[in-house]
Design a protein around this motif. Structure first.
Motif, PDB file in Angstrom:
ATOM      1  N   LEU A  18       0.801  -1.210  -0.150  1.00  0.00           N
ATOM      2  CA  LEU A  18       0.052   0.087  -0.159  1.00  0.00           C
ATOM      3  C   LEU A  18       1.086   1.309   0.130  1.00  0.00           C
ATOM      4  O   LEU A  18       1.882   1.239   0.362  1.00  0.00           O
ATOM      5  N   ASP A  19       0.471   2.342  -0.442  1.00  0.00           N
ATOM      6  CA  ASP A  19       1.115   3.683  -0.549  1.00  0.00           C
ATOM      7  C   ASP A  19       0.171   4.829  -0.076  1.00  0.00           C
ATOM      8  O   ASP A  19      -0.605   5.231  -1.006  1.00  0.00           O
ATOM      9  N   ALA A  20      -0.159   4.863   1.185  1.00  0.00           N
ATOM     10  CA  ALA A  20      -0.781   6.163   1.738  1.00  0.00           C
ATOM     11  C   ALA A  20      -2.171   5.907   1.475  1.00  0.00           C
ATOM     12  O   ALA A  20      -3.132   6.773   1.611  1.00  0.00           O
ATOM     13  N   GLY A  40       7.919  -0.135   5.909  1.00  0.00           N
ATOM     14  CA  GLY A  40       7.100   0.970   6.546  1.00  0.00           C
ATOM     15  C   GLY A  40       6.373   1.054   7.505  1.00  0.00           C
ATOM     16  O   GLY A  40       6.523   0.258   8.570  1.00  0.00           O
ATOM     17  N   GLU A  41       5.619   2.343   7.880  1.00  0.00           N
ATOM     18  CA  GLU A  41       4.855   2.290   9.263  1.00  0.00           C
ATOM     19  C   GLU A  41       3.308   2.844   9.010  1.00  0.00           C
ATOM     20  O   GLU A  41       3.045   3.073   7.854  1.00  0.00           O
ATOM     21  N   LYS A  54       5.165  -1.118  13.230  1.00  0.00           N
ATOM     22  CA  LYS A  54       6.651  -1.008  12.579  1.00  0.00           C
ATOM     23  C   LYS A  54       6.850  -2.366  12.107  1.00  0.00           C
ATOM     24  O   LYS A  54       6.500  -3.348  12.341  1.00  0.00           O
ATOM     25  N   SER A  55       7.926  -2.207  11.185  1.00  0.00           N
ATOM     26  CA  SER A  55       8.456  -3.351  10.554  1.00  0.00           C
ATOM     27  C   SER A  55       9.139  -4.409  11.429  1.00  0.00           C
ATOM     28  O   SER A  55       9.729  -4.027  12.425  1.00  0.00           O
ATOM     29  N   GLN A  72       1.097   6.902   5.718  1.00  0.00           N
ATOM     30  CA  GLN A  72       1.415   8.162   4.572  1.00  0.00           C
ATOM     31  C   GLN A  72       2.374   7.955   3.844  1.00  0.00           C
ATOM     32  O   GLN A  72       2.641   8.942   3.289  1.00  0.00           O
ATOM     33  N   GLY A  73       2.672   6.644   3.604  1.00  0.00           N
ATOM     34  CA  GLY A  73       3.578   6.249   2.667  1.00  0.00           C
ATOM     35  C   GLY A  73       3.452   4.929   2.337  1.00  0.00           C
ATOM     36  O   GLY A  73       2.721   4.474   2.428  1.00  0.00           O
ATOM     37  N   LEU A  74       4.644   4.320   1.655  1.00  0.00           N
ATOM     38  CA  LEU A  74       4.685   2.738   1.458  1.00  0.00           C
ATOM     39  C   LEU A  74       4.676   2.049   2.643  1.00  0.00           C
ATOM     40  O   LEU A  74       5.367   2.117   3.740  1.00  0.00           O
ATOM     41  N   PHE A  75       3.621   1.069   2.723  1.00  0.00           N
ATOM     42  CA  PHE A  75       3.385   0.063   3.839  1.00  0.00           C
ATOM     43  C   PHE A  75       3.186  -1.319   3.392  1.00  0.00           C
ATOM     44  O   PHE A  75       2.168  -1.547   2.508  1.00  0.00           O
TER      45      PHE A  75
END
Length: 284
Positions: A18-20, A40-41, A54-55, A72-75
């Motif tokens: 996923l990305d945000a 990601g987070e 967390k990873s 909010q970013g790559l996850f």
């Protein structure tokens, strides 16, 4: 609860990139969610408390836990949705408080990857809970789980047991008196869905007055005893409608509804459709 009665059914399993776009509000499901974070987070809010995912960590969200998610970013993460089809009525998640977060011991990658490879048909096509988190989808997923070959169910369940054991080692028994009392009554409800269950019987099982019992039950479960009973009966009715050829009348009697019209009204109130419409739509 005897661990031999833990009967986990896999509803969904997969790896999400996923990305945000993992942003959902006030999600509450009848199944448990397990996450293993790869990269990601993300944030999960439960009861007003924000938790950072967390990873290298695993997380569990028990059934009927209202939560909101945000990234909010790559996850990238693995996910498993499991329904505890307990053989005794009360579930593992009703009797234990699980740690929300645990560290990976470096063996989870193989377990999650193997579980995904075994069950490619259980991957979610979209991450929107509205599309997969509803009574009809739940019933279909449970049926699909049960229709798999025996060896596949055995290996998949073995992996689920391994993953859940990581959380169970640090879980604590729910020992609060009100929970113990309500757990006793929910066991009685699950064991007697076809019978005439009264508030008087449930209050006697809990060892308190009827007024106190109704108030305590609502505080613990978020609903009234009669609404809870009807919900559990209708969940059972949905499975019977899809997995048997029993008539609507027979199903109503099986679940303790002597008045067929009342059963239809209750079913429609819970599912927004009648039993006959539900059977026709979902069998198609």
């Amino acid at each position: 609860m005897n661990i031999d009665n833990f009967h986990p059914l896999i509803l969904n399993v997969g790896k999400a990139v996923l990305d945000a776009n993992w942003n959902w509000q006030n999600v509450c499901s009848p199944f448990a969610r397990i996450y293993y974070i790869i990269k990601g987070e993300a944030d999960v809010e439960i009861d007003g408390v924000n938790h950072k995912l967390k990873s290298g960590r695993m997380y569990i969200i028990p059934p009927f836990t209202t939560h909101s998610t945000k990234c909010q970013g790559l996850f990238i993460h693995y996910y498993i949705h499991i329904y505890d089809n307990s053989l005794t009525g009360n579930t593992l998640f009703e009797e234990y408080d699980f740690p929300f977060e645990i560290k990976s011991n470096h063996g989870e990658d193989n377990l999650f990857e193997r579980l995904c490879n075994l069950n490619p048909s259980m991957i979610l096509r979209r991450s929107n809970p509205i599309e997969y988190d509803n009574n009809q989808t739940l019933a279909r997923s449970i049926i699909h789980n049960k229709q798999r070959s025996e060896w596949l169910k055995m290996e998949s369940r073995g992996i689920i047991f391994q993953i859940c054991s990581r959380f169970l080692v640090n879980a604590t028994t729910k020992a609060v008196i009100k929970n113990e009392r309500i757990l006793k009554t929910t066991k009685l409800i699950h064991a007697n869905l076809s019978g005439n269950i009264t508030i008087e019987q449930l209050a006697a099982e809990a060892g308190i007055s009827q007024e106190h019992f109704i108030r305590l039950f609502r505080q613990t479960t978020g609903t009234t005893p009669m609404l809870y009973i009807n919900q559990k009966r209708i969940e059972k009715a949905e499975l019977l409608l899809l997995t048997t050829e029993k008539s609507i009348r027979e199903i109503a009697l099986t679940l303790g509804y002597e008045d067929n019209s009342y059963f239809v009204r209750v079913f429609k109130r819970v599912t927004n459709t009648t039993p006959s419409e539900y059977r026709r739509q979902n069998k198609q």
